[in-house]
Design a protein around this motif. Sequence first.
Motif, short mmCIF file in Angstrom:
data_model
loop_
_atom_site.label_atom_id
_atom_site.label_comp_id
_atom_site.label_asym_id
_atom_site.label_seq_id
_atom_site.Cartn_x
_atom_site.Cartn_y
_atom_site.Cartn_z
N CYS A 13 2.99 -16.55 8.53
CA CYS A 13 3.00 -16.26 7.11
C CYS A 13 3.11 -16.18 5.79
O CYS A 13 3.91 -16.89 5.84
N SER A 14 2.30 -15.24 5.24
CA SER A 14 2.26 -15.64 3.41
C SER A 14 3.45 -14.50 2.99
O SER A 14 3.58 -15.62 1.38
N CYS A 15 3.77 -14.31 3.44
CA CYS A 15 5.12 -13.18 3.11
C CYS A 15 6.74 -14.81 2.50
O CYS A 15 7.25 -14.10 4.24
N VAL A 40 10.35 -5.62 4.41
CA VAL A 40 10.01 -4.17 4.11
C VAL A 40 9.07 -4.17 2.89
O VAL A 40 8.03 -3.80 2.79
N ALA A 41 10.01 -4.39 1.72
CA ALA A 41 9.50 -4.20 0.38
C ALA A 41 8.10 -5.42 -0.30
O ALA A 41 6.52 -4.30 0.31
N ARG A 46 2.04 -5.51 0.25
CA ARG A 46 0.95 -6.07 0.46
C ARG A 46 -0.12 -5.50 2.10
O ARG A 46 -1.34 -5.79 1.77
N PHE A 47 0.32 -3.78 1.98
CA PHE A 47 0.11 -3.27 2.85
C PHE A 47 -1.07 -2.36 2.21
O PHE A 47 -1.08 -1.07 1.66
N GLY A 54 -9.92 -2.44 -7.58
CA GLY A 54 -8.37 -3.35 -7.07
C GLY A 54 -7.74 -2.11 -5.53
O GLY A 54 -8.21 -1.27 -5.93
N ALA A 55 -7.81 -3.62 -5.15
CA ALA A 55 -6.68 -2.56 -4.03
C ALA A 55 -5.75 -1.95 -3.82
O ALA A 55 -4.83 -1.81 -4.52
N ARG A 56 -5.43 -0.58 -3.19
CA ARG A 56 -5.14 0.19 -3.29
C ARG A 56 -3.45 0.48 -2.37
O ARG A 56 -3.65 0.16 -1.10
#
Length: 352
Positions: A13-15, A40-41, A46-47, A54-56
Amino acid sequence: MNEEKSTIISDLCSCPPFGNCCSNLLKCPPSRDIEINVMVANFQDRFRIPWQGGARRISLDSAVPLLLFPASLYFAAQGFWPTILMFPLVTLFLYYTHRTVRKYRVATKFFYVWTLTSASLVLIVFQFLVVPMLDINTNENIIITVTMIATAACFYFTKKHAIKSHLKYDLEMTNVNITDENLVLINETENVQCNTCKRDVPSRTYHCFVCKTCVIQQHIHSYWIDCCIGKHNRKPYMAGLVLGSVLFTFLSNLILTTLCHPFNVFATIMLPDDCSDVYYDIMYGICFVSGLYCFAVGIILFLMFINDIYMVSLGITYHEWQEQCKDFKSDCRSRHVIRNILPNWRAFFNNV
């Protein structure tokens, strides 16, 4: 061992908060130092989905209705008992979730996305399943379309004009332009103080913990359209309620009377009678369940509209009604007698 990573998830996992949570959870004995909120935050951060520029980011509470409502609709269309099971379950789930977020004053997009998802999906079912498969008159379809546009416009202006009731000193919290002319300036001569902001505010002004600002004549904070209903957007909100109740009731009647064997009332009104064969095809089942959902939504919107009429006739908002009821041990409605109904409605239309 030796306080090192103990799970494969921690390495893959990268988190880091998520990996640390798994490590603490799988220790022997498990550690109680599990930062669920941090995990969760980070997961929500990352979701994201690819987007231009850019990614939303997509919050979990916004993603759940996109999956939950279609799944519930599909499961309920499987037969009579799934329908009987799903409607009370979904109703109780929404009721207790809404009650919880109101109690703890949680800012969430769940109900707003649920509103958009359910309304869009029901209208898609009507236009692409009900209209082609069943005998829907062109004039009836035009009435549905026009009423739908009018209802959407009312709730759009409700959300757009919500900022007009916000006070200017909370600009940094409301994320609006400082040059916005819609914001209400504070009258420094008022001696009413907000218990939360500890600032002078106009009379009948209440602090919204979700919007993080004071709202003039706050009626409610509507999670379903994600804004406060105050002095300057209460009229389009009530118009949206009555138009929405008409839209969904008429939509339900069209769907159910074309699927079921109808009977006439007063020689002009048709009501569904025998719906025993609607589950033989999954498409007909989806249409039938959508019709039932529309009927339930139409009834709820109508009851909300009746309640708003009662509040306007009393000359108060629902927030003020709740505050007054806190001191009443008996039935609160018996203590509120409608007086001066015409002046109250005149003040309502004149934004007094």
